[in-house]
Scaffold this motif. Structure first.
Motif, PDB file in Angstrom:
ATOM      1  N   PHE A 182      36.628 -11.005 -35.868  1.00 10.29           N
ATOM      2  CA  PHE A 182      36.921 -10.145 -37.010  1.00 10.29           C
ATOM      3  C   PHE A 182      35.799 -10.312 -38.032  1.00 10.29           C
ATOM      4  CE2 PHE A 182      40.607 -11.119 -34.613  1.00 10.29           C
ATOM      5  CZ  PHE A 182      41.327  -9.939 -34.573  1.00 10.29           C
ATOM      6  N   TYR A 183      35.824  -9.520 -39.092  1.00 10.19           N
ATOM      7  CA  TYR A 183      34.689  -9.455 -40.010  1.00 10.19           C
ATOM      8  C   TYR A 183      35.065 -10.019 -41.377  1.00 10.19           C
ATOM      9  CZ  TYR A 183      30.410  -7.504 -42.030  1.00 10.19           C
ATOM     10  OH  TYR A 183      29.185  -7.346 -42.635  1.00 10.19           O
ATOM     11  N   ASP A 184      34.138 -10.748 -41.956  1.00 11.09           N
ATOM     12  CA  ASP A 184      34.313 -11.361 -43.279  1.00 11.09           C
ATOM     13  C   ASP A 184      33.821 -10.382 -44.338  1.00 11.09           C
ATOM     14  OD1 ASP A 184      34.658 -13.147 -45.372  1.00 11.09           O
ATOM     15  OD2 ASP A 184      32.793 -14.232 -44.972  1.00 11.09           O
ATOM     16  N   GLY A 185      34.747  -9.781 -45.084  1.00 12.72           N
ATOM     17  CA  GLY A 185      34.375  -8.794 -46.085  1.00 12.72           C
ATOM     18  C   GLY A 185      33.938  -9.424 -47.397  1.00 12.72           C
ATOM     19  N   ARG A 186      33.573  -8.554 -48.320  1.00 13.74           N
ATOM     20  CA  ARG A 186      33.225  -8.951 -49.680  1.00 13.74           C
ATOM     21  C   ARG A 186      34.175  -8.248 -50.651  1.00 13.74           C
ATOM     22  NH1 ARG A 186      31.529 -12.261 -47.139  1.00 13.74           N
ATOM     23  NH2 ARG A 186      29.380 -12.921 -46.724  1.00 13.74           N
ATOM     24  N   LEU A 187      34.095  -8.583 -51.917  1.00 11.41           N
ATOM     25  CA  LEU A 187      34.990  -7.964 -52.893  1.00 11.41           C
ATOM     26  C   LEU A 187      34.862  -6.443 -52.886  1.00 11.41           C
ATOM     27  CD1 LEU A 187      34.765 -10.416 -55.936  1.00 11.41           C
ATOM     28  CD2 LEU A 187      36.602 -10.188 -54.250  1.00 11.41           C
ATOM     29  N   THR A 188      33.682  -5.949 -52.537  1.00  8.40           N
ATOM     30  CA  THR A 188      33.488  -4.502 -52.468  1.00  8.40           C
ATOM     31  C   THR A 188      34.299  -3.867 -51.336  1.00  8.40           C
ATOM     32  OG1 THR A 188      31.493  -4.917 -51.168  1.00  8.40           O
ATOM     33  CG2 THR A 188      31.200  -4.519 -53.524  1.00  8.40           C
ATOM     34  N   LEU A 190      37.470  -4.463 -50.867  1.00  9.79           N
ATOM     35  CA  LEU A 190      38.837  -4.225 -51.331  1.00  9.79           C
ATOM     36  C   LEU A 190      39.012  -2.741 -51.625  1.00  9.79           C
ATOM     37  CD1 LEU A 190      39.512  -7.268 -53.698  1.00  9.79           C
ATOM     38  CD2 LEU A 190      40.500  -6.832 -51.436  1.00  9.79           C
ATOM     39  N   GLY A 191      40.067  -2.163 -51.099  1.00 17.89           N
ATOM     40  CA  GLY A 191      40.318  -0.747 -51.307  1.00 17.89           C
ATOM     41  C   GLY A 191      39.490   0.164 -50.416  1.00 17.89           C
ATOM     42  N   ALA A 192      38.660  -0.412 -49.561  1.00 18.62           N
ATOM     43  CA  ALA A 192      37.805   0.391 -48.688  1.00 18.62           C
ATOM     44  C   ALA A 192      38.581   0.845 -47.465  1.00 18.62           C
ATOM     45  CB  ALA A 192      36.569  -0.405 -48.278  1.00 18.62           C
ATOM     46  N   ALA A 193      37.940   1.700 -46.658  1.00 20.64           N
ATOM     47  CA  ALA A 193      38.615   2.295 -45.503  1.00 20.64           C
ATOM     48  C   ALA A 193      38.862   1.292 -44.388  1.00 20.64           C
ATOM     49  CB  ALA A 193      37.791   3.469 -44.978  1.00 20.64           C
ATOM     50  N   ALA A 194      37.997   0.282 -44.247  1.00 18.77           N
ATOM     51  CA  ALA A 194      38.159  -0.674 -43.147  1.00 18.77           C
ATOM     52  C   ALA A 194      39.483  -1.415 -43.295  1.00 18.77           C
ATOM     53  CB  ALA A 194      37.008  -1.663 -43.127  1.00 18.77           C
ATOM     54  N   PRO A 195      40.313  -1.409 -42.264  1.00 20.84           N
ATOM     55  CA  PRO A 195      41.635  -2.050 -42.366  1.00 20.84           C
ATOM     56  C   PRO A 195      41.540  -3.566 -42.253  1.00 20.84           C
ATOM     57  CG  PRO A 195      41.317  -1.196 -40.166  1.00 20.84           C
ATOM     58  CD  PRO A 195      40.098  -0.773 -40.951  1.00 20.84           C
ATOM     59  N   ALA A 196      42.662  -4.219 -42.570  1.00 24.76           N
ATOM     60  CA  ALA A 196      42.722  -5.677 -42.442  1.00 24.76           C
ATOM     61  C   ALA A 196      42.579  -6.115 -40.991  1.00 24.76           C
ATOM     62  CB  ALA A 196      44.035  -6.197 -43.019  1.00 24.76           C
ATOM     63  N   SER A 197      42.845  -5.230 -40.038  1.00 21.68           N
ATOM     64  CA  SER A 197      42.656  -5.577 -38.633  1.00 21.68           C
ATOM     65  C   SER A 197      41.178  -5.700 -38.278  1.00 21.68           C
ATOM     66  CB  SER A 197      43.307  -4.531 -37.726  1.00 21.68           C
ATOM     67  OG  SER A 197      42.761  -3.247 -37.962  1.00 21.68           O
ATOM     68  N   PHE A 198      40.305  -5.212 -39.162  1.00 22.09           N
ATOM     69  CA  PHE A 198      38.867  -5.422 -38.985  1.00 22.09           C
ATOM     70  C   PHE A 198      38.355  -6.475 -39.961  1.00 22.09           C
ATOM     71  CE2 PHE A 198      34.369  -4.438 -39.957  1.00 22.09           C
ATOM     72  CZ  PHE A 198      33.843  -4.595 -38.674  1.00 22.09           C
ATOM     73  N   THR A 199      38.789  -6.391 -41.211  1.00 21.82           N
ATOM     74  CA  THR A 199      38.325  -7.293 -42.270  1.00 21.82           C
ATOM     75  C   THR A 199      39.520  -8.042 -42.855  1.00 21.82           C
ATOM     76  OG1 THR A 199      36.673  -5.610 -42.799  1.00 21.82           O
ATOM     77  CG2 THR A 199      36.875  -7.418 -44.345  1.00 21.82           C
ATOM     78  N   PRO A 200      40.023  -9.069 -42.163  1.00 15.39           N
ATOM     79  CA  PRO A 200      41.197  -9.787 -42.664  1.00 15.39           C
ATOM     80  C   PRO A 200      40.886 -10.777 -43.775  1.00 15.39           C
ATOM     81  CG  PRO A 200      40.447 -10.790 -40.637  1.00 15.39           C
ATOM     82  CD  PRO A 200      39.567  -9.592 -40.860  1.00 15.39           C
ATOM     83  N   LEU A 201      39.597 -11.082 -43.959  1.00 18.32           N
ATOM     84  CA  LEU A 201      39.174 -12.087 -44.927  1.00 18.32           C
ATOM     85  C   LEU A 201      38.196 -11.458 -45.915  1.00 18.32           C
ATOM     86  CD1 LEU A 201      39.070 -15.128 -45.795  1.00 18.32           C
ATOM     87  CD2 LEU A 201      37.116 -15.366 -44.244  1.00 18.32           C
ATOM     88  N   ILE A 202      38.387 -11.759 -47.193  1.00 19.02           N
ATOM     89  CA  ILE A 202      37.467 -11.354 -48.252  1.00 19.02           C
ATOM     90  C   ILE A 202      36.871 -12.619 -48.847  1.00 19.02           C
ATOM     91  CG2 ILE A 202      37.246 -10.256 -50.509  1.00 19.02           C
ATOM     92  CD1 ILE A 202      37.756  -8.245 -48.311  1.00 19.02           C
ATOM     93  N   SER A 203      35.555 -12.770 -48.717  1.00 17.57           N
ATOM     94  CA  SER A 203      34.865 -13.942 -49.265  1.00 17.57           C
ATOM     95  C   SER A 203      33.815 -13.479 -50.270  1.00 17.57           C
ATOM     96  CB  SER A 203      34.172 -14.732 -48.153  1.00 17.57           C
ATOM     97  OG  SER A 203      35.093 -15.192 -47.196  1.00 17.57           O
ATOM     98  N   ASP A 204      33.603 -14.280 -51.311  1.00 18.18           N
ATOM     99  CA  ASP A 204      32.546 -13.939 -52.258  1.00 18.18           C
ATOM    100  C   ASP A 204      32.117 -15.179 -53.017  1.00 18.18           C
ATOM    101  OD1 ASP A 204      30.772 -12.173 -53.808  1.00 18.18           O
ATOM    102  OD2 ASP A 204      32.183 -10.591 -53.228  1.00 18.18           O
ATOM    103  N   ASN A 205      30.986 -15.032 -53.731  1.00 16.18           N
ATOM    104  CA  ASN A 205      30.382 -16.134 -54.467  1.00 16.18           C
ATOM    105  C   ASN A 205      31.099 -16.306 -55.805  1.00 16.18           C
ATOM    106  OD1 ASN A 205      28.619 -17.720 -56.097  1.00 16.18           O
ATOM    107  ND2 ASN A 205      26.909 -17.190 -54.777  1.00 16.18           N
ATOM    108  N   TRP A 206      31.705 -17.469 -55.999  1.00 15.78           N
ATOM    109  CA  TRP A 206      32.431 -17.734 -57.238  1.00 15.78           C
ATOM    110  C   TRP A 206      31.511 -17.565 -58.449  1.00 15.78           C
ATOM    111  CZ3 TRP A 206      37.282 -18.448 -58.985  1.00 15.78           C
ATOM    112  CH2 TRP A 206      37.449 -19.053 -60.248  1.00 15.78           C
ATOM    113  N   ALA A 207      30.306 -18.110 -58.375  1.00 19.40           N
ATOM    114  CA  ALA A 207      29.396 -18.104 -59.523  1.00 19.40           C
ATOM    115  C   ALA A 207      28.936 -16.702 -59.892  1.00 19.40           C
ATOM    116  CB  ALA A 207      28.189 -18.994 -59.242  1.00 19.40           C
TER     117      ALA A 207
END
Length: 285
Positions: A182-188, A190-207
């Motif tokens: 599966f694919y590791d998404g970014r905050l961008t 969120l709300g995009a067309a790719a479903p959670a079955s493709f992007t189940p994880l959202i990771s981003d840089n805290w800083a």
């Protein structure tokens, strides 16, 4: 007649007691069949830099581990920097084979008696498309080990592989009708067309998203932003992880971990296995 009535009453009472009192050795059987309880929020960042990659994280009950990979002469090598590449340190040797062996030994689970999958976050350091295609080929060699996607349906396995790193891996993944990762998404995402079955994880840089590093109280606006991010992700069926959070032992790290936990962030990132284990155990108590 009174004697018979009394006997029936005693028999009924004995049956009730037998039904409600645990028989020694039986009620505890399911607990004995379980291994250590995994820490579902614990993510081992740069896991391969520990003395025993994967195994140290499992000893500390982590439910997510991270491995950086390079495609070198057709093989997937694990290292943080190219200078550290060693042909003996392959993804298969350090992660895939040990996981397959453990799952066989523990009756289909990484943690015996617990069905929640272990997350293997694979961070691609070389060109994404070619590296992913070799990874995909290797994953397909492990029947029934990994969570899979096929024709619109997700089948949960003992290990869920999520692809991070070089973003060129996304295109070949999106073209597959069946895959073992599966694919590791970014905050961008969120709300995009790719479903959670493709992007189940959202990771981003805290800083890059928050100024607060644990000193003093978190600003109210940043706390609200954090909780809004987590709520939005969870509504879409996605999990959340931040990297580059403070990771030096001390009150600042504890404060940040506490806010992440309170906000419902799914994975807490650390290189300090014992430190996060102790924090999560203390919080549970």
């Amino acid at each position: 007649m009174a004697h018979l009535t009394r006997r029936r009453a005693l028999t009924t009472l004995a049956a009730a007691v037998t039904a409600t009192v645990a028989v020694p050795g039986l009620a505890q059987a399911s607990e004995r069949d379980r291994g250590p309880r995994p820490l579902l929020r614990a993510h081992a960042h740069n896991d391969y830099e520990h003395p025993r990659p994967l195994l140290d994280a499992l000893d500390h009950r982590f439910a997510s581990v991270e491995a950086d990979i390079y495609l070198v002469d057709g093989e997937l090598l694990v290292a943080h920097d190219p200078i550290d590449l060693d042909p003996k340190r392959t993804l298969a040797a350090l992660y895939l084979e040990p996981l397959a062996a453990r799952v066989r030994a523990d009756h289909g689970s990484v943690y015996r008696g617990y069905r929640t999958p272990l997350q293997l976050l694979v961070d691609i350091k070389t060109e994404g498309a070619a590296t992913y295609l070799e990874l995909d080929r290797q994953l397909r060699g492990y029947r029934n080990l990994f969570t899979t996607y096929a024709h619109g349906r997700v089948r949960t396995g003992a290990v869920t592989v999520v692809i991070s790193g070089d973003r060129a891996a996304r295109e070949p993944m999106e073209q597959q009708r069946a895959r073992s990762a599966f694919y590791d998404g970014r905050l961008t995402d969120l709300g995009a067309a790719a479903p959670a079955s493709f992007t189940p994880l959202i990771s981003d840089n805290w800083a890059n998203n928050f100024t607060w590093q644990g000193a003093g109280p978190i600003p109210a606006a940043e706390r609200e932003k954090l909780r809004s991010i987590v709520s939005a992700a969870h509504r879409e069926g996605r999990r959340v992880r931040f990297w580059a959070t403070p990771d030096v032992a001390g009150p600042e790290r504890v404060a940040v971990w506490g806010e992440l936990l309170a906000a419902g962030v799914d994975h807490l990132n650390t290189d300090d296995l014992a430190g996060l284990e102790a924090f999560l155990d203390a919080h549970d108590k």
